[in-house]
Design an enzyme around this catalytic site. Structure first.
Site, PDB file in Angstrom:
ATOM      1  N   GLY A  48       0.852  -1.193   0.000  1.00 29.10           N
ATOM      2  CA  GLY A  48       0.000   0.000   0.000  1.00 29.10           C
ATOM      3  C   GLY A  48       0.880   1.233   0.000  1.00 29.10           C
ATOM      4  N   TYR A  53      -0.281   7.509   4.056  1.00 28.74           N
ATOM      5  CA  TYR A  53       0.709   7.049   5.024  1.00 28.74           C
ATOM      6  C   TYR A  53       1.681   6.025   4.433  1.00 28.74           C
ATOM      7  CZ  TYR A  53      -1.255   9.445   9.091  1.00 28.74           C
ATOM      8  OH  TYR A  53      -1.645  10.395  10.003  1.00 28.74           O
ATOM      9  N   GLY A 112      -3.084  -6.425  -3.918  1.00 28.14           N
ATOM     10  CA  GLY A 112      -2.254  -6.855  -2.795  1.00 28.14           C
ATOM     11  C   GLY A 112      -2.868  -7.968  -1.964  1.00 28.14           C
ATOM     12  N   TYR A 235     -16.413   4.868  14.317  1.00 27.32           N
ATOM     13  CA  TYR A 235     -15.090   4.274  14.145  1.00 27.32           C
ATOM     14  C   TYR A 235     -14.863   3.103  15.093  1.00 27.32           C
ATOM     15  CZ  TYR A 235     -11.328   5.364  10.978  1.00 27.32           C
ATOM     16  OH  TYR A 235     -10.482   5.342   9.905  1.00 27.32           O
ATOM     17  N   THR A 275      -7.235  11.895   3.615  1.00 26.85           N
ATOM     18  CA  THR A 275      -6.860  10.913   2.599  1.00 26.85           C
ATOM     19  C   THR A 275      -8.107  10.609   1.784  1.00 26.85           C
ATOM     20  OG1 THR A 275      -7.438   8.988   3.952  1.00 26.85           O
ATOM     21  CG2 THR A 275      -5.173   9.798   4.151  1.00 26.85           C
TER      22      THR A 275
END
Length: 398
Positions: A48, A53, A112, A235, A275
């Protein structure tokens, strides 16, 4: 072609190659200005590696530690008539900069989550590096095809157990509004854990270990965000939180497996940043706009590169890592400081569509969002003709 930003909801559908390059160069400049990181890794795999990040980790490893890097990602190239994805241009810029410094860089473009990409990665490590001493797992994706069963999982952003009303910000129209999110079903929770939990990280490390391409003493870390009370319903206590808790469980097994040869595995907790992933989460644009305002006033505002450089220098490579009681590495302590959270919490109910520009740093949020796609970066001539068809040297197409 001349490329201008075209934003639809939480995605910008155009990308500027020269702007992405300038953004990468700025991050490299930040890392180089900080000087070499002592005891840093020299052969690094970043899963990634093309945005956010993960890209910051690749830049820090290469230009802070002098490491050769192998990056894995799933990005779209441009053509003469259509721009590619930001991660494609970020990686092209990274490769060029690494070559100028004589640093090894190879990338693998593919899924991935798949066994094929894992095998191609192992082959590349064997051929070029022998082994790796750090594996960074920073894969963010909305869906996963399970490599063993072929089952398709889609992640869901929902609360667990009860419907939740959340304050949010429509950044296109600059309207503050409440959104009701219905609770996730058990299948939605399980599927989110399958996409965003620790199973794929474990599979990567198992495959690398079995192939003998992890050096003795190798470390691995997976990036995560935990947040504070304002974001907890969606979250930590929601479907994504179930995946985060799975990460905390899986790391224990990974750590035990690496410890036998002097290695280590840690979850690294990073602060909230803009992001492509976070902009899609209700609550986050409003929270980030407030956080920017408060942290800039405090002088503690940081983006991806500042966060990750600090994580490497202080915790991943440092002798006194910032650990919490769960054994996670923490780089989010400035965001979670009591005075910052108290100020954000106090402002939260006061924000309306009328005062959003005054009480928050919405302008800063929007500028940061556009930077992800290479727009609004100083020194870039946006009236100039650019070719969106940019190649990446040393790329393996999976």
């Amino acid at each position: 072609m001349i490329i201008k930003p075209r934003v639809r909801g939480f995605i910008c559908v155009t990308t500027h190659p020269a702007g992405c390059e300038a953004n990468v160069r700025q991050q490299i400049g930040y890392v180089k200005a900080k000087g070499p990181i002592a005891d840093g890794p020299k052969r690094v795999l970043v899963i990634g590696a093309s945005t956010g990040y993960g890209l910051a980790a690749r830049i820090t490893a290469a230009f802070g530690c002098g490491a050769g890097t192998l990056g894995v990602f799933f990005e779209r190239p441009g053509s003469e008539s259509k721009p590619g994805s930001p991660g494609w241009y970020n990686t092209a810029a990274f490769h060029r900069a690494a070559a100028q410094e004589g640093l090894y860089a190879k990338s693998i473009n593919g899924d991935g989550f798949s066994d094929d990409v894992k095998q191609k990665t192992i082959d590349a490590i064997r051929e070029d590096l022998g082994q790796v001493d750090l594996v960074v797992y920073s894969l963010a994706a909305p869906r996963r095809i399970h490599p063993k069963t072929g089952e398709v999982f889609n992640s869901t952003l929902k609360p667990i157990g009860k419907a939740v009303s959340l304050r949010g910000l429509d950044t296109d129209n600059e309207v503050v509004k409440d959104t009701v999110l219905e609770p996730a079903t058990q299948k939605e929770i399980d599927d989110t854990v399958a996409v965003m939990g620790g199973e794929d990280w474990q599979m990567w490390i198992d495959a690398l270990q079995a192939a003998g391409v992890l050096a003795d003493g190798a470390k691995t870390t997976a990036f995560t965000y935990l947040g504070e009370r304002i974001t907890h319903d969606i979250y930590w206590n929601g479907s994504i939180g179930a995946a985060k808790k799975d990460l905390d469980q899986k790391v224990l097994g990974i750590r035990a497996g690496l410890a036998a040869k002097g290695g280590d595995a840690r979850v690294s907790v990073l602060k909230a940043v803009v992001t492509q992933a976070s902009s899609a989460i209700p609550v986050m644009p409003l929270y980030l706009s407030l956080l920017f305002k408060v942290m800039k006033a405090e002088g503690t505002h940081e983006g991806c590169i500042e966060q990750v450089h600090g994580l490497f220098a202080d915790s991943l490579c440092g002798s006194a890592p910032h650990l919490d009681e769960e054994g996670r590495l923490r780089a989010d302590y400035k965001e979670l400081s009591p005075q910052v959270q108290a100020r954000v919490t106090a402002l939260w109910p006061q924000v309306t569509s009328q005062n959003v520009r005054e009480l928050t740093d919405l302008a800063g949020y929007k500028a940061e969002f556009l930077r992800l796609f290479g727009f609004g970066i100083e020194g870039v001539d946006y009236e100039a003709d650019v070719n969106p068809d940019v190649g990446i040297p040393n790329l393996v197409q999976a």
